[in-house]
Design an enzyme around this catalytic site. Structure first.
Site, short mmCIF file in Angstrom:
data_model
loop_
_atom_site.label_atom_id
_atom_site.label_comp_id
_atom_site.label_asym_id
_atom_site.label_seq_id
_atom_site.Cartn_x
_atom_site.Cartn_y
_atom_site.Cartn_z
N ASP A 462 0.87 -1.16 0.00
CA ASP A 462 0.00 0.00 0.00
C ASP A 462 0.91 1.21 0.00
OD1 ASP A 462 0.85 0.16 2.65
OD2 ASP A 462 -0.88 -0.99 3.34
N ASP A 464 1.19 3.76 2.32
CA ASP A 464 1.29 4.49 3.58
C ASP A 464 2.74 4.65 4.00
OD1 ASP A 464 1.88 1.94 4.23
OD2 ASP A 464 0.27 1.65 5.70
N ASP A 466 5.26 2.62 2.37
CA ASP A 466 5.99 1.41 1.98
C ASP A 466 7.16 1.76 1.07
OD1 ASP A 466 3.73 0.42 3.13
OD2 ASP A 466 3.49 -1.23 1.70
N HIS A 973 -12.52 -22.47 17.53
CA HIS A 973 -13.78 -22.39 16.82
C HIS A 973 -14.68 -23.53 17.22
CE1 HIS A 973 -16.50 -21.60 13.53
NE2 HIS A 973 -15.94 -20.43 13.47
#
Lengths: 1276, 183
Positions: A462, A464, A466, A973
């Site tokens: 992305d 931000d 990188d 789970h």
């Protein structure tokens, strides 16, 4: 055309062993005697530690041994003559083993002759059977060789004790205390061990005589190994090793002097011990039992052992990973105007990175212009290489014109990066092969690398902040490989699941929906603008609306980019999954139909063009028309969609989050209703009328009920909000089309944030019995336990905010932990599988030729070339053929199909034949159609086969490791039954590859026979017999009566009835030897007939199994697909399989080792596949089964379940270097030296370490020349 | 579990064993503490010595069997039990080449289980052809232990190669091979 260095020598193998003192002296350039380094002038002291004969550090100086300058001199070893023998710390364990297993007098093995003969025969036999002798056999011999008296010379044997770190003691007979074995005594004893006896222990006397493990001569490494650094202040600072060597020499000299002077033994002994300490810490400064040697500053010295091991050690940091030139790194930013296979490179970087170009008659002018431009003016060049090897740096050339004129063919010009050059682009962590792809360079202004948004998913990038790396391949070979194998378009289809991993994301999808929905009609002006942007050059179709002005639908525009003969149908992401699908008549326009390249109905959204979507339009185009066409399609529609959404405008504003008062009221009402339900639960809980869930305490049950209730509350609130919003709401539009977010996010923003949780429970921590002081102690209300009624839009109150932060923190911690765990799992997987490759005979083998799979993935199909896991998509193929041969000829007889298929039976897999038969019979094709289908199937199948050399192991490891990062941590789970906890997600996956002895949640699924599976009662009967019951489980009390010294057990009638145990069975089970059982009233008395420890007996009695299979702590009877099935907590298969009423052929457990023991290794393999697939599927991750099969196959290769890791596959690799580079570096090398192992250098890591090409993929190819034939040719 | 049940389970095991290994059953005799099954195998007359107790099987049983072997000059004997073997019994049996069938040997046809694929011993010619096809030494094949339940069931010996007929999700049916190695 570039110079390429020809490797002159290839390392074929590496032999490990020890140096003898003689050899050390022979190889030594200097006998180091002085503990000093440099004199006052800074010149190295002769026969000191920096002696010029050890090599030189000064760039201009020449080495006094070989006469080379610093760059070319390899460095030369020196040596120190030790005054007394010193035990080498690293070999102490081996020395101890040898001392114990050999006679103290004659040095022979302490096993009688006949035993030795027998062992030799056994070793021979095993070698013949297995091709090698496993370590454990030698270990056993070492352990067995122990007698009181030597069978050869009759000398009595004493016990040898090893005292850490380096002392050996011998115990005198009859407890006369122990006396020390001095290193010289140890050495003498080791000298006597014969060559033949050593072989019995698996040690090689040729490579390593045991007495060489006691040092007489210490090698001094060349100065390059321990360079001194000059600080800015001009002070010389020495390496840690030099410091240590100084210590050694100093003590050694002192010891020597004292010995010569005939000093008292005590002093000599003290000094010897000091020398021993220094030599020990020189090799390993972390040995247990000694304080580490420290630097003046108090920092522990980093000596030889520490230099090698660990992540920052030589092996992992310098040998397995190497630094490169011709690379760049900077921040990335998006650029939708690029092609997907382009990368924008800043001008500053483009004019620093170079590509060597050989000057030819055809490019000389261009290159001369580059040289004239020089280093600073783009496009220019940095260096010129003359054919004589001289390199001219253009930066320092005043008159570049002159150089440019001098250039002629044969020169090499290292020019700037230009548009169209190929570059390798990478983002760490490189979790799969799509993390490194080849892009074409596009030189752009500004300072960041630019990439197309569609390649974000494979890089997981992305914007931000990188950063990414760029590498420029320098050789023609490297560029060709990059071009042929690594280009983005060839990586669109992921080998993980055989579908596209690159595709449209985010706004492209939003835009696609907006464009293709029914209401979009565009005037000519817009249509032309859009089509030009996507560089469409055909004609315009007929407008859909002609009056009042011509208007084109979005679907028409989209259709222009589809291949004209393309037909396809699917359900879009916005599909509401109606109970009855109306297909083309879908009210949501979610049924996509493309016929002959025209989008007839349906909208285009995530399912059709998105990333990581199998069987999408993009996938079909790539499969049917090739990667190039796929790339063009993606590029063009991205341009189109980008412009369309810019023209339309798209935003998600705050007021779109606001609900109507009506909806708000409705939400409030539901929340109130659920709160009421909770209130009722509270009342029931307090009264004790709450129904307890099996296997849970009342409080746990209450919590589960409340959690369920509140989860429902949030969901319903979200649904109300969702219902209120239409597709006109941008947020809903994004979630429905799959562009971004989920309906959960919308619900949290608009309706209610819902329950915050820590560790899967409501928030229980904080103050005593309450989470915050604002609540009453033990307040079970939703609000008090972290339920957030508010929505993000309305804003959280302070308490809610605090709870929200608690939940949020856990999320962050989880992510951090998960990346670490999955990273390590990936490293182990890669290490265990890296050397697997496809051989030319189609088998999968490891580096030494052991077969792992006889056919890759059992059908030989490469998942990357498959169609979402299938070799051939036969249904689609038949459909296509039907269209092609439509209306020609009448349907062929079934016999014809059978005959046709019989002909190709051997060339296809049974599954394909079966499918062909089914589909062909269904389609009723003519003979021609059948012929064509079979022919095409064969063609496609052959195209989908794996190619020899393919690194299937690495691909499998990446395909399992990469999704690991996306998995949730700690998912207990509910599997099928909601009361049962099962470990799932990453922890379970790790457990599987770890081959844990006991899984954290062992579970059996017991299927029943015909008599018992029909009714619950019958099933419960069986379950009752399986549940493990001990005396303790049914006893009301059990204690020792101190008066009569009897054990008294009071059985609980109710419990016994519950578990259906009669008094008789209980009594029968309590019949013990030496005891008498009596009854008095409801008490059972056990009287001892013999003297015994009564307390121990009581413990034993309480553990007596009365009924059921041990380990089965809980049974649950559940209905599953129309029959009753028993699920258990705890697994113990063997007794279960013999229980009456069960169906042993279906009953399974999730305990891999247990299955291997009771049902065999093949069953274990199948279970591994099943379990791993189960975990991944449960997490919604798409991984091809072939990868999992490969992992399971290698785990079960030796006939027992092996771990992926140092105790399993990685620890048993044939290469010493590969083992050392993985984990436990030093011990591996030591063992290899003692055994005289050779590393055949056939794997991957080993070859990376020695710097050779790896024998996998393109590196596997070798050129062989028949020199004999050549000779004959010459002669003839 | 009652005695009869126990006996029937152990006898079932013997029957399964006879069926899976393709022995010819001849007769059943009641012995002291045990049941004997005489069968015909490739090695001649064989006694399957069946001890249905739930307790341990010690050297006493082995001695009893050894006596029978001596009397009747049996070539091959096997022991099937309901309980456990003692260490000494195991040792003695190994020394006298008596095959001990472990307790966990299932009382149903192992190859009917949905996780277990069919195993077959390769005949010599097939074996040679296979080694030739893959140009490999037998020890380069995947391995299977002599004590593996599937190997016990079909009675393969160390050094044999077994063919595994797997039901493959990708190919339908496929063959794998494993080399039988001692533990």
């Amino acid at each position: 055309m570039v110079y390429e260095a020809i490797p002159h020598k290839i390392v074929q193998q590496l032999r490990f062993g020890l140096f003898s003192p003689q050899e050390l002296r022979r190889l030594s350039a200097v006998a180091v005697q002085t503990a000093d380094t440099y004199d006052e002038d800074g010149a190295p002291i002769s026969s000191g530690l920096m002696d010029g004969r050890l090599g030189t550090l000064e760039p201009r100086q020449r080495c006094r041994t070989c006469g080379n300058t610093a760059i070319r001199c390899p460095g030369h070893f020196g040596h120190i003559e030790l005054a007394v023998p010193i035990i080498h710390i690293i070999f102490t364990k081996i020395i101890h083993d040898l001392l114990r297993a050999t006679c103290r007098n004659c040095g022979r093995i302490t096993l009688p002759e006949e035993k030795v003969v027998e062992i030799r025969e056994r070793i021979q036999r095993i070698r013949k059977l297995l091709g090698e002798v496993p370590d454990k056999i030698y270990k056993k011999i070492l352990k067995d060789a122990r007698t009181k008296e030597c069978p050869y010379c009759g000398a009595p044997q004493h016990k040898t004790v090893f005292e850490k770190p380096t002392r050996f003691l011998e115990e005198a007979p009859e407890g006369g205390g122990a006396h020390q074995l001095t290193p010289s005594m140890v050495r003498e004893r080791l000298e006597r061990v014969s060559l033949e006896d050593l072989e019995l222990f698996g040690y090689s006397a040729k490579a390593a005589r045991p007495e060489w493990m006691v040092l007489q001569v210490l090698p001094v490494p060349p100065v390059y190994v321990r360079p001194s650094i000059t600080l800015n202040s001009g002070i010389r600072s020495e390496d840690d090793l030099t410091h240590k060597l100084v210590d050694i020499i100093r003590i050694n000299q002192r010891l020597k002097e004292n010995m010569e002077a005939g000093a008292p033994t005590l002093i000599i002994q003290d000094l010897s011990e000091l020398l021993q300490y220094h030599v020990t810490t020189y090799f390993n400064n972390e040995a247990s039992g000694i304080p580490p040697a420290r630097h003046r500053s108090g920092r522990a010295l980093k000596t030889l052992s520490q230099r090698l091991k660990g992540k920052e050690g030589r092996f992992r940091s310098n040998l397995s990973g190497k630094r490169v030139d011709f690379s760049a790194r900077t921040v990335i930013s998006p650029d939708p105007n690029l092609d997907i296979s382009e990368v924008g490179v800043p001008l500053a970087i483009a004019s620093k990175l170079t590509i060597p170009v050989k000057v030819t008659d055809w490019n000389i002018e261009k290159l001369q212009a580059r040289v004239r431009n020089g280093p600073d003016q783009y496009p220019g060049a940095l260096y010129v290489l003359r054919p004589d090897g001289k390199r001219i740096r253009l930066e320092f050339v005043i008159d570049r014109e002159k150089i440019a004129e001098a250039i002629e063919p044969g020169f090499i010009v290292e020019r700037h990066l230009e548009n169209g050059d190929i570059a390798i682009f990478n983002r760490q962590p490189s979790l799969h092969r799509m993390s490194i792809m080849a892009h074409f360079v596009k030189v752009l202004p500004y300072k960041t690398f630019r990439l197309h948004l569609c390649v974000c998913p494979p890089y997981n990038a992305d914007f931000d902040g990188d950063e990414m790396n760029l590498h420029i391949p320098q050789s023609e070979e490297a560029r060709t490989e990059a071009l042929l194998l690594m280009q983005v378009q060839d990586q669109i289809l992921s080998p993980r699941f055989g579908g596209p991993i690159i595709g449209a994301i985010r706004d492209f999808i939003t835009s696609a929906y907006l464009l293709t929905r029914k209401s979009t009609l565009l005037p000519k002006r817009d249509v032309c603008r859009l089509l030009t942007s996507a560089s469409y050059s055909g004609t315009l179709p007929k407008p859909q609306v002609i009056k009042p002005e011509p208007l084109w639908s979005g679907k028409q525009i989209f259709s222009l980019f589809l291949p004209t003969d393309f037909s396809y149908s699917l359900k879009a992401t916005i599909c509401q999954s109606c109970t009855k699908c109306q297909k083309e008549e879908c009210p949501h326009d979610a049924y996509v139909v493309i016929k002959d390249g025209i989008l007839r109905t349906g909208v285009i959204d995530r399912r059709a063009i998105g990333a990581e979507q199998s069987e999408s339009i993009l996938h079909r185009i790539i499969k049917d028309y090739g990667a190039q066409r796929g790339r063009e399609f993606l590029n063009k529609i991205c341009q189109l969609l980008k412009l369309f959404i810019s023209m339309q405008g798209f935003t998600y504003s705050f007021d779109e989050l606001e609900l109507s008062p009506k909806a708000q009221r409705s939400i409030q009402k539901t929340l109130a209703k659920h709160e009421n339900n909770v209130q009722e639960l509270i009342v029931a809980y307090r009264k004790g009328t709450l129904q307890r869930l099996p296997g849970q305490s009342l409080q746990e049950s209450f919590e589960i009920y409340v959690m369920n209730e509140l989860a429902k509350a949030r969901d319903v609130a979200g649904q109300i909000a969702d219902r209120y919003f239409s597709l006109e709401n941008s947020g809903v539009l994004m979630t429905r089309t799959g562009a971004r977010g989920s309906s959960l996010n919308i619900g949290q923003m608009t309706a209610s944030v819902g329950q915050q949780s820590v560790r899967g429970k409501r928030i229980m921590r904080g103050y005593v019995q309450r989470a915050l002081p604002h609540f009453e102690p033990d307040d079970p209300l939703p609000k008090a336990r972290g339920f957030v009624y508010a929505s993000y839009q309305s804003g959280l109150d302070p308490l809610e905010y605090f709870f929200h932060a608690m939940g949020g923190r856990e999320g962050l911690v989880d992510t951090a932990v998960r990346t670490q765990q999955s990273g390590y799992m990936q490293r182990r997987l890669i290490n265990a599988l890296e050397h697997l490759r496809i051989e030319y005979d189609g088998t999968v083998r490891n580096s030494v030729g052991e077969i792992v799979q006889f056919r890759y993935g059992e059908d030989g199909v490469d998942p990357a070339k498959s169609d979402h896991g299938k070799a051939v998509n036969i249904r689609r193929l038949v459909d296509q053929v039907t269209i092609m041969v439509e209306g020609k000829g009448r349907p062929a007889a079934e016999a014809y199909i059978m005959k046709k298929l019989e002909n190709v039976r051997r060339q296809l897999t049974p599954l394909l034949i079966q499918e062909l038969r089914r589909e062909l019979t269904r389609a009723k094709l003519s003979r021609k159609g059948i012929d064509l289908t079979v022919e095409l199937t064969l063609k496609h199948y052959r195209q989908a086969l794996v190619e020899p050399g393919e690194a299937v192991g690495i691909v499998a490891a990446q395909s399992i490791g990469e999704p690991g990062t996306q998995m949730t941590l700690r998912t207990f789970h509910y599997a099928g039954v909601k009361e049962q906890n099962v470990t799932l997600g990453l922890p379970r996956l790790i457990e599987i590859v770890d081959a844990r002895r006991i899984p954290s949640t062992p579970i059996m699924s017991i299927y029943l026979d015909r008599k018992h599976r029909r009714t619950q009662e019958k099933a419960k009967e069986v379950a009752q017999n399986i549940l493990h019951t001990t005396t303790a489980d049914i006893a009301e009390a059990a204690y020792i009566d101190p008066e009569s010294e009897r054990i008294i057990i009071i059985p609980d009638k109710r419990l016994m009835k519950n578990r259906e145990i009669s008094m008789e069975t209980l009594k029968e089970k309590l019949q013990l030897t030496d005891c008498e059982l009596k009854t008095s009233g409801k008490r059972l008395l056990i009287e001892l007939l013999k003297e015994k420890n009564i307390k121990k007996l009581l413990v034993k009695i309480l553990k007596i199994s009365i009924k059921g299979a041990s380990g089965v702590s809980r049974v649950l009877v559940t209905a599953e697909a129309g029959q009753w099935v028993i699920r258990t907590d705890g697994s113990n298969l063997p007794p279960i399989l013999e229980t009456k009423g069960i169906d042993p052929t279906k009953t399974i457990s999730n305990h891999v080792h247990e299955i291997a023991k009771t049902l065999g290794i093949e069953a274990a393999r199948n279970l591994l596949v099943k379990e791993a697939i189960g975990v991944l599927e449960e997490q919604g991750l798409d991984v091809d089964i072939r990868h999992i099969m490969l992992v399971s196959d290698i785990m079960t290769l030796t006939g027992e379940v092996q771990q992926i890791g140092r105790h399993g596959i990685s620890g048993k690799k044939s290469s010493v270097l590969a083992r050392a580079a993985f984990e436990i570096t030093v011990p591996n090398i030591v063992a290899a030296a003692v055994k005289g192992e050779t590393d055949p250098l056939r794997g991957v890591t080993e070859n990376v370490i020695v710097g050779q090409s790896i024998p996998i993929g393109t590196g596997l190819v070798n050129l062989y020349m028949d020199t004999l034939a050549q000779q004959e040719e010459k002669d003839g | 579990m009652s005695k009869e049940e126990q006996t029937s389970i152990v006898e079932k095991k013997v029957q399964i064993l006879i069926k899976l290994r393709g022995y010819k059953r001849q007769k059943r005799v009641e012995l002291k503490n045990a049941i004997g099954f005489y069968v015909k195998t490739s090695e001649g007359k064989t006694l399957i010595f069946c001890v249905p107790t739930e307790g341990t099987v010690g050297v006493a049983y082995i001695n009893q069997l050894l006596k029978i072997i001596e009397e009747e000059e049996l070539k091959k004997t096997m022991v099937v039990i309901g309980g456990r073997y003692t260490q000494a019994a195991k040792k003695k049996a190994k020394a006298n080449k008596i095959e001990l069938i472990p307790q966990i040997f299932p009382a149903f046809n192992l190859f009917d289980h949905k996780l277990v694929p069919k195993h077959e011993i390769l005949a010599t010619e097939e074996r040679e052809a296979l080694l030739e096809k893959y140009r490999a030494k037998p020890y380069q094949f995947p391995r299977i232990k002599l004590s593996d339940p599937a190997i016990v069931a079909i009675g393969a010996k160390a050094g044999d190669i077994v063919k595994v007929i797997r039901n493959s999700p990708t190919a339908g049916e496929c063959f794998a091979y494993r080399y039988v190695v001692p533990d």
